[in-house]
Structures are given as C-alpha cells and as structure tokens.
Design an enzyme around this catalytic site. Structure first.
Site, mmCIF file in Angstrom:
data_model
loop_
_atom_site.group_PDB
_atom_site.id
_atom_site.type_symbol
_atom_site.label_atom_id
_atom_site.label_comp_id
_atom_site.label_asym_id
_atom_site.label_seq_id
_atom_site.Cartn_x
_atom_site.Cartn_y
_atom_site.Cartn_z
ATOM 1 N N ASP A 106 1.104 -1.073 -0.125
ATOM 2 C CA ASP A 106 0.362 -0.149 0.167
ATOM 3 C C ASP A 106 0.936 1.502 -0.039
ATOM 4 O O ASP A 106 1.941 1.126 0.296
ATOM 5 C CB ASP A 106 -1.053 0.209 1.042
ATOM 6 C CG ASP A 106 -2.059 -0.635 1.221
ATOM 7 O OD1 ASP A 106 -2.366 -1.753 0.420
ATOM 8 O OD2 ASP A 106 -2.996 -1.333 1.755
ATOM 9 N N ASN A 107 0.066 2.740 -0.634
ATOM 10 C CA ASN A 107 1.089 3.895 -0.556
ATOM 11 C C ASN A 107 1.121 3.429 1.599
ATOM 12 O O ASN A 107 2.488 4.374 1.269
ATOM 13 C CB ASN A 107 -0.252 4.816 -1.047
ATOM 14 C CG ASN A 107 0.020 6.409 -1.016
ATOM 15 O OD1 ASN A 107 1.484 6.442 -1.182
ATOM 16 N ND2 ASN A 107 -0.980 7.035 -0.806
#
Length: 234
Positions: A106-107
């Site tokens: 994820d970011n």
C-alpha cells in the site's frame, strides 16, 4: 552465447507475460518464430531465433532484480493515471527493460519490495503454492489485548477469502507486533486488525522470502544476483 529455451519461458523472460499467459498467446497464433506462427505448446527455440509478438520483434533480456526499501507515499505500480508518485520514481531508469514491482505494498506501507523484468520469477513469488514467507512489523492505535492476540494465533479470524493462518505473531511492545504469514491477500494485515477493532498506524515489511532490508536505508535499493532470487523459489 546462444542457448535453447522453451518459447513460453522466452516470452516471460522478455517481460511479455507470465509463462501461463504466454501459453495462451502461443495458442492464439500471436507469436511468430523466424517469420512463421507457432501454435505448439512446449516449443523449444534458440535465443538467436527472431521472435515476434503481433508483428513486433521481442528482445531476450538480461534479468534485473532490484530490492527496494519502499518509503511511505509511493504507490506500487509502474504508472499512475492520477500522476501520483510511484515506486518507479525511486529506481534508476533501465532503458528498454520492462521492470515492474512483484506484488503490492500500500501507499502507506514501507519495506521490502522486489522489482524485476523476470515474469517467471515474479509469478513464482506471488503464486500461493510456493508459500513465500512475509514478515511485517505492525504498529496499532492502541494496546492489543492478549485474547485478540490468541484469536489471530489460533486461526480464529475469518476474512472473505477464508480463515487467516499466520506462521507466528509476537508482541514487541504493548501496541507493536511482528507477524509472519504466507498468504498474500490484498491489505490482509490491515483487515485482520480492523476485524478486531484496531487500526494499523504503521506497517513495515521487514522480510520477503528471506530477502531483508537490513542494510538498505529507506528509499534506497540494491541489485541482487539471480541465484539470490532462485534460492527463494526452490
């Protein structure tokens, strides 16, 4: 030096597709070798042969394996339609090579991420049957209860894909844990803790199949040798 290689392996090495998808391409007639369409699965060719995919010549590439210690704020994709920062902004440009990240972080997730142009190895590292071990450091928004820790340890957490089995889970501090698992379901760690009413405030992958980021500073990378990667998938 030229050598013999299966056509589907050649296509995955060239970054065209995984080996499985390469078989579909061959059967569809999209691949030509030395000017003739090849439909037969298991075809063996030489690396000096001229291979075309929908008329475009394919180049057999040297393999690149790059281990990145991913920082926050970068998405795990090769390009983004919204022009956000991607992990490709953190690595050098290898002109003519189709390098891509293996799996996703994820970011907001940091840590070990492999980037390569080797479709065959990428598929092995992400396929569930190879049981690639992943270890994460997890920080939560509050102290974790021992009974919740036991629920995770004993496999009593169910998500839409099924029962969550972890290899181990241990507490490093009241709200900090280390967790190891084989499953690679999307956002699985955040979902495990959300189910128990915790929020993950920090997630750091510290190990991927034995590859560790211990000597790589956040945002930095190093090149790996092919045998280091092949050891993971044996």
């Amino acid at each position: 030096m030229h050598h013999k290689i299966r056509l589907n392996h050649y296509l995955s090495n060239a970054g065209i597709s995984s080996r499985r998808k390469a078989d579909q391409l061959i059967q569809s007639g999209a691949i030509e070798v030395n000017g003739k369409p090849v439909f037969k699965l298991g075809t063996v060719i030489s690396t000096k042969d001229v291979v075309r995919y929908f008329g475009s010549k394919i180049k057999y590439q040297n393999k690149i394996y790059l281990l990145l210690n991913k920082p926050k704020g970068f998405i795990t994709t090769t390009r983004d339609q919204f022009h956000r920062k991607t992990v490709m902004d953190l690595i050098p440009c290898f002109y003519g090579y189709r390098i891509f990240p293996v799996g996703r972080l994820d970011n907001s997730t940091t840590g070990v991420l492999l980037l390569t142009n080797d479709g065959y190895i990428a598929e092995k590292l992400t396929h569930p049957k190879y049981r690639i071990k992943k270890i994460y450091n997890v920080s939560l928004n509050k102290k974790i209860k021992n009974e919740d820790l036991d629920k995770i340890r004993k496999g009593k957490i169910y998500l839409k894909e099924g029962k969550v089995k972890v290899i181990f889970i241990k507490k490093n501090a009241s709200n900090q844990l280390e967790i190891g698992l084989y499953i690679g379901w999307n956002r699985v760690i955040k979902r495990i803790f959300k189910k128990l009413n915790y929020q993950v405030t920090r997630l750091d992958r510290i190990n991927f199949g034995g590859l560790s980021k211990k000597n790589i500073k956040i945002g930095n990378w190093c090149l790996l040798k092919k045998k280091e990667i092949e050891n993971i998938t044996k």
